[in-house]
Design a protein around this motif. Structure first.
Motif, PDB file in Angstrom:
ATOM      1  N   LYS A 123       0.813  -1.222   0.000  1.00 24.48           N
ATOM      2  CA  LYS A 123       0.000   0.000   0.000  1.00 24.48           C
ATOM      3  C   LYS A 123       0.842   1.266   0.000  1.00 24.48           C
ATOM      4  CE  LYS A 123      -4.067  -1.904   2.258  1.00 24.48           C
ATOM      5  NZ  LYS A 123      -5.189  -1.818   1.396  1.00 24.48           N
ATOM      6  N   GLU A 124       2.101   1.133   0.355  1.00 24.65           N
ATOM      7  CA  GLU A 124       2.946   2.321   0.517  1.00 24.65           C
ATOM      8  C   GLU A 124       3.026   3.202  -0.731  1.00 24.65           C
ATOM      9  OE1 GLU A 124       6.648   4.686   0.439  1.00 24.65           O
ATOM     10  OE2 GLU A 124       6.183   2.960  -0.817  1.00 24.65           O
ATOM     11  N   PRO A 125       3.254   2.598  -1.952  1.00 23.21           N
ATOM     12  CA  PRO A 125       3.444   3.471  -3.129  1.00 23.21           C
ATOM     13  C   PRO A 125       2.234   4.359  -3.418  1.00 23.21           C
ATOM     14  CG  PRO A 125       4.176   1.227  -3.593  1.00 23.21           C
ATOM     15  CD  PRO A 125       3.474   1.182  -2.277  1.00 23.21           C
ATOM     16  N   ALA A 126       1.031   3.833  -3.241  1.00 25.28           N
ATOM     17  CA  ALA A 126      -0.164   4.633  -3.544  1.00 25.28           C
ATOM     18  C   ALA A 126      -0.316   5.784  -2.547  1.00 25.28           C
ATOM     19  CB  ALA A 126      -1.406   3.748  -3.522  1.00 25.28           C
ATOM     20  N   ILE A 127      -0.063   5.501  -1.275  1.00 22.87           N
ATOM     21  CA  ILE A 127      -0.162   6.570  -0.260  1.00 22.87           C
ATOM     22  C   ILE A 127       0.885   7.634  -0.562  1.00 22.87           C
ATOM     23  CG2 ILE A 127      -0.081   7.123   2.203  1.00 22.87           C
ATOM     24  CD1 ILE A 127      -0.760   4.188   2.803  1.00 22.87           C
ATOM     25  N   ARG A 128       2.082   7.190  -0.871  1.00 23.52           N
ATOM     26  CA  ARG A 128       3.162   8.131  -1.186  1.00 23.52           C
ATOM     27  C   ARG A 128       2.788   9.021  -2.370  1.00 23.52           C
ATOM     28  NH1 ARG A 128       8.696   8.754  -0.811  1.00 23.52           N
ATOM     29  NH2 ARG A 128       8.868   7.012   0.627  1.00 23.52           N
ATOM     30  N   ARG A 129       2.259   8.412  -3.422  1.00 26.95           N
ATOM     31  CA  ARG A 129       1.926   9.179  -4.624  1.00 26.95           C
ATOM     32  C   ARG A 129       0.896  10.262  -4.304  1.00 26.95           C
ATOM     33  NH1 ARG A 129      -0.461   5.478  -7.765  1.00 26.95           N
ATOM     34  NH2 ARG A 129       1.276   4.047  -7.458  1.00 26.95           N
ATOM     35  N   ILE A 130      -0.126   9.903  -3.548  1.00 32.05           N
ATOM     36  CA  ILE A 130      -1.179  10.881  -3.225  1.00 32.05           C
ATOM     37  C   ILE A 130      -0.594  12.082  -2.493  1.00 32.05           C
ATOM     38  CG2 ILE A 130      -3.244  11.306  -1.827  1.00 32.05           C
ATOM     39  CD1 ILE A 130      -4.028   8.384  -2.336  1.00 32.05           C
ATOM     40  N   TYR A 131       0.260  11.822  -1.499  1.00 30.42           N
ATOM     41  CA  TYR A 131       0.687  12.938  -0.646  1.00 30.42           C
ATOM     42  C   TYR A 131       1.887  13.683  -1.212  1.00 30.42           C
ATOM     43  CZ  TYR A 131      -3.182  11.731   2.086  1.00 30.42           C
ATOM     44  OH  TYR A 131      -4.488  11.529   2.445  1.00 30.42           O
ATOM     45  N   GLU A 132       2.684  13.031  -2.039  1.00 23.61           N
ATOM     46  CA  GLU A 132       3.684  13.816  -2.764  1.00 23.61           C
ATOM     47  C   GLU A 132       2.971  14.766  -3.713  1.00 23.61           C
ATOM     48  OE1 GLU A 132       7.695  11.056  -2.420  1.00 23.61           O
ATOM     49  OE2 GLU A 132       6.502  10.885  -4.251  1.00 23.61           O
ATOM     50  N   GLY A 133       1.876  14.281  -4.299  1.00 22.73           N
ATOM     51  CA  GLY A 133       1.064  15.121  -5.181  1.00 22.73           C
ATOM     52  C   GLY A 133       0.419  16.294  -4.449  1.00 22.73           C
ATOM     53  N   ALA A 134       0.216  16.122  -3.133  1.00 26.32           N
ATOM     54  CA  ALA A 134      -0.356  17.211  -2.329  1.00 26.32           C
ATOM     55  C   ALA A 134       0.746  18.157  -1.850  1.00 26.32           C
ATOM     56  CB  ALA A 134      -1.118  16.628  -1.135  1.00 26.32           C
ATOM     57  N   GLY A 135       1.978  17.908  -2.297  1.00 29.96           N
ATOM     58  CA  GLY A 135       3.073  18.818  -1.963  1.00 29.96           C
ATOM     59  C   GLY A 135       3.802  18.469  -0.677  1.00 29.96           C
ATOM     60  N   CYS A 136       3.576  17.271  -0.142  1.00 33.28           N
ATOM     61  CA  CYS A 136       4.224  16.905   1.130  1.00 33.28           C
ATOM     62  C   CYS A 136       5.505  16.107   0.882  1.00 33.28           C
ATOM     63  CB  CYS A 136       3.307  16.021   1.969  1.00 33.28           C
ATOM     64  SG  CYS A 136       1.755  16.787   2.386  1.00 33.28           S
ATOM     65  N   GLN A 232     -12.329  29.188   1.710  1.00 38.57           N
ATOM     66  CA  GLN A 232     -10.864  29.171   1.707  1.00 38.57           C
ATOM     67  C   GLN A 232     -10.311  27.747   1.631  1.00 38.57           C
ATOM     68  OE1 GLN A 232      -8.924  31.963   1.512  1.00 38.57           O
ATOM     69  NE2 GLN A 232     -10.979  32.804   1.186  1.00 38.57           N
ATOM     70  N   LEU A 233     -11.190  26.781   1.890  1.00 45.64           N
ATOM     71  CA  LEU A 233     -10.745  25.384   1.973  1.00 45.64           C
ATOM     72  C   LEU A 233     -10.001  24.932   0.708  1.00 45.64           C
ATOM     73  CD1 LEU A 233     -10.822  22.737   3.636  1.00 45.64           C
ATOM     74  CD2 LEU A 233     -12.948  22.179   2.434  1.00 45.64           C
ATOM     75  N   ARG A 234     -10.529  25.351  -0.468  1.00 42.87           N
ATOM     76  CA  ARG A 234      -9.920  24.870  -1.732  1.00 42.87           C
ATOM     77  C   ARG A 234      -8.445  25.244  -1.825  1.00 42.87           C
ATOM     78  NH1 ARG A 234     -13.074  29.526  -5.250  1.00 42.87           N
ATOM     79  NH2 ARG A 234     -13.087  30.868  -3.425  1.00 42.87           N
ATOM     80  N   HIS A 235      -8.041  26.338  -1.158  1.00 43.40           N
ATOM     81  CA  HIS A 235      -6.631  26.742  -1.234  1.00 43.40           C
ATOM     82  C   HIS A 235      -5.720  25.844  -0.391  1.00 43.40           C
ATOM     83  CE1 HIS A 235      -8.146  30.044  -3.444  1.00 43.40           C
ATOM     84  NE2 HIS A 235      -8.795  30.557  -2.420  1.00 43.40           N
ATOM     85  N   CYS A 236      -6.326  24.994   0.429  1.00 39.96           N
ATOM     86  CA  CYS A 236      -5.525  24.079   1.263  1.00 39.96           C
ATOM     87  C   CYS A 236      -5.268  22.753   0.540  1.00 39.96           C
ATOM     88  CB  CYS A 236      -6.228  23.800   2.576  1.00 39.96           C
ATOM     89  SG  CYS A 236      -6.600  25.294   3.506  1.00 39.96           S
ATOM     90  N   PHE A 237      -5.767  22.615  -0.665  1.00 41.57           N
ATOM     91  CA  PHE A 237      -5.555  21.389  -1.432  1.00 41.57           C
ATOM     92  C   PHE A 237      -4.720  21.750  -2.655  1.00 41.57           C
ATOM     93  CE2 PHE A 237      -8.757  20.164   1.444  1.00 41.57           C
ATOM     94  CZ  PHE A 237      -8.840  18.778   1.471  1.00 41.57           C
ATOM     95  N   ALA A 238      -3.410  21.642  -2.491  1.00 41.75           N
ATOM     96  CA  ALA A 238      -2.485  22.114  -3.523  1.00 41.75           C
ATOM     97  C   ALA A 238      -2.743  21.460  -4.875  1.00 41.75           C
ATOM     98  CB  ALA A 238      -1.044  21.849  -3.079  1.00 41.75           C
ATOM     99  N   GLU A 239      -3.184  20.203  -4.840  1.00 42.00           N
ATOM    100  CA  GLU A 239      -3.333  19.494  -6.112  1.00 42.00           C
ATOM    101  C   GLU A 239      -4.584  19.921  -6.886  1.00 42.00           C
ATOM    102  OE1 GLU A 239      -4.059  18.532  -2.982  1.00 42.00           O
ATOM    103  OE2 GLU A 239      -4.020  16.356  -2.941  1.00 42.00           O
TER     104      GLU A 239
END
Ligand SMILES: Nc1nc2c(ncn2[C@@H]2O[C@H](COP(=O)(O)OP(=O)(O)OP(=O)(O)O)[C@@H](O)[C@H]2O)c(=O)[nH]1
Ligand SMILES: [Mg+2]
Ligand SMILES: [Zn+2]
Length: 292
Positions: A123-136, A232-239
Motif C-alpha cells: 500500500k505504501e506506493p499509492a499513499i506516497r503518490r497521493i501525498y507527494e502530489g499534495a506537496g508533502c 478558503q478550503l480549496r486553497h488548502c488542497f495544492a493538487e
C-alpha cells in the motif's frame, strides 16, 4: 537559569536545562491571568527552590517561534504525521484533517508512512503518490526493522519536530528506536477494534541528537476542523490548483458547479479520489458551522 519545558502534568512543568538537570517547576503566579499558559516546548527562565534543588519555579516564558493548538506545543519547526500501512489500517480522512490543521498553523509537514514491515499488500506506493502530489515530503520506515530510519533522521536533525498521528500508529515506538533511553511506553492494539489504546497520555519532548528534539504526543481517533472559512478550503488542497484555473466560474467551490474542472479531474483520476472526497466532506462540515 534557562531551560525548556519538556512535559507538563497536573500543574507541574518539567524543565530540562539542556545538560543533565530535570527540575519540577510551578509557574510563577500571574502567568495564567495574563493569558500566558506555559506549553511543552517553551523555553523559559527558571530558578531553583532553595530548600529543594530538585524543584523550582518558572519565572519567565521566552518568546515563541511557533505555537500549535493541536497538539498544544510551542516552538515546533515541523510536524511528522505518522500513518501506518496496517494495524491500524490507513485512514485518509484523518490524515487529511491533520494536514489541514498543520496548513492552518503554517507548520511544514513530513508524512511518515510507518510499519512498512507489515506492508504485504504493498500500500505504501499509492499513499506516497497521493501525498507527494499534495506537496508533502514523504518518508517511509519501519521502526521494527529499522528500514528508512536513516532518511527520516536526516529530515529530523537539528529541528524540533512534533509527532502526530492516530493512536497505535507507532509514534512512541519510533521515538524509542531513535532514542532507546526515552523508554516510552508503547501499547498493543485493541484486538476487538483494531485501534490503538491511547497509551501516551501527555506530550513530552526529548533531545535525541544535538539540537534535535522530538515531541511525542497522545494519538487521536477523531479530529475536528480548524477555523477556516468554507470558501478558503480549496486553497488548502495544492493538487486542485492547476485544474481550478479551468473551472467555468472563478469562485467555483468545486462541488456541484457546472463546468467544474476539479470535479472532472477527480472523475478522470488525475486528482486522487480520496483527497477529493475529503475536500467535499470538509466543505459540508465547514458550511454547516455557525459563523465565527
Ligand atoms: N510490525 C510493526 N509494529 C510496530 C511498528 N511500530 C510500532 N509497532 C507496534 O504498534 C503498536 C503501537 O505502537 P505505539 O508506539 O504504542 O503507538 P503510538 O502511536 O505511540 O500510540 P498512542 O500512544 O496510543 O498514540 C505496538 O504494539 C508497537 O509494537 C513497526 O514498525 N512494525
Ligand atoms: Mg504513544
Ligand atoms: Zn471547480
Amino acid at each position: 537559569m534557562r531551560g525548556k519545558i519538556v512535559k507538563g502534568i497536573g500543574g507541574f512543568y518539567y524543565v530540562h536545562d539542556g545538560k543533565s538537570m530535570l527540575v519540577e517547576c510551578r509557574a510563577r503566579g500571574g502567568f495564567r491571568n495574563r493569558d500566558q499558559k506555559p506549553l511543552v516546548g517553551d523555553d523559559v527562565l527558571f530558578s531553583l527552590t532553595e530548600e529543594d534543588p530538585g524543584s523550582g519555579r518558572i519565572d519567565e516564558l521566552l518568546p515563541r517561534r511557533s505555537e500549535l493548538i493541536r497538539p498544544a506545543v510551542a516552538n515546533a519547526d515541523q510536524a511528522l504525521i505518522i500513518v501506518s500501512v496496517q494495524k491500524p489500517a490507513f485512514h485518509p480522512g484523518l490524515l487529511d484533517r491533520f494536514l489541514l490543521w498543520m496548513n492552518w498553523q503554517a507548520l511544514p509537514v513530513i508524512i511518515g508512512i510507518g510499519k512498512t514491515d507489515l506492508d504485504e499488500e504493498d500500500k505504501e506506493p499509492a499513499i506516497r503518490r497521493i501525498y507527494e502530489g499534495a506537496g508533502c515530503r514523504v518518508c517511509s520506515f519501519s521502526a521494527k526493522t529499522g528500514r528508512g530510519l536513516e532518511e527520516l533522521k536526516e529530515a529530523l536533525r537539528e529541528k524540533t519536530t512534533v509527532l502526530a498521528g492516530a493512536s497505535g500508529v507507532g509514534k512512541s515506538t519510533l521515538l524509542n528506536a531513535l532514542m532507546p533511553e526515552a523508554a516510552m511506553e508503547t501499547g498493543e492494539l485493541s484486538k476487538k477494534l483494531g485501534r490503538g489504546r491511547h497509551t501516551t497520555r501527555h506530550a513530552e519532548i526529548f533531545c535525541w541528537a544535538p539540537d534535535s528534539f522530538l515531541c511525542d504526543t497522545p494519538g487521536f481517533s477523531s479530529l475536528d476542523l480548524p477555523p477556516i472559512e468554507a470558501d478558503q478550503l480549496r486553497h488548502c488542497f495544492a493538487e486542485f490548483e492547476e485544474a481550478g484555473t479551468r473551472c467555468a466560474f472563478r469562485d467555483c467551490l468545486h462541488s456541484r458547479e457546472k463546468g467544474c474542472a476539479v470535479r472532472a479531474a477527480a472523475e478522470a483520476g488525475s486528482i486522487p479520489e480520496s483527497r477529493y472526497e475529503s475536500y467535499l466532506r470538509f466543505l459540508e462540515e465547514l458550511k454547516a458551522r455557525k459563523p465565527y
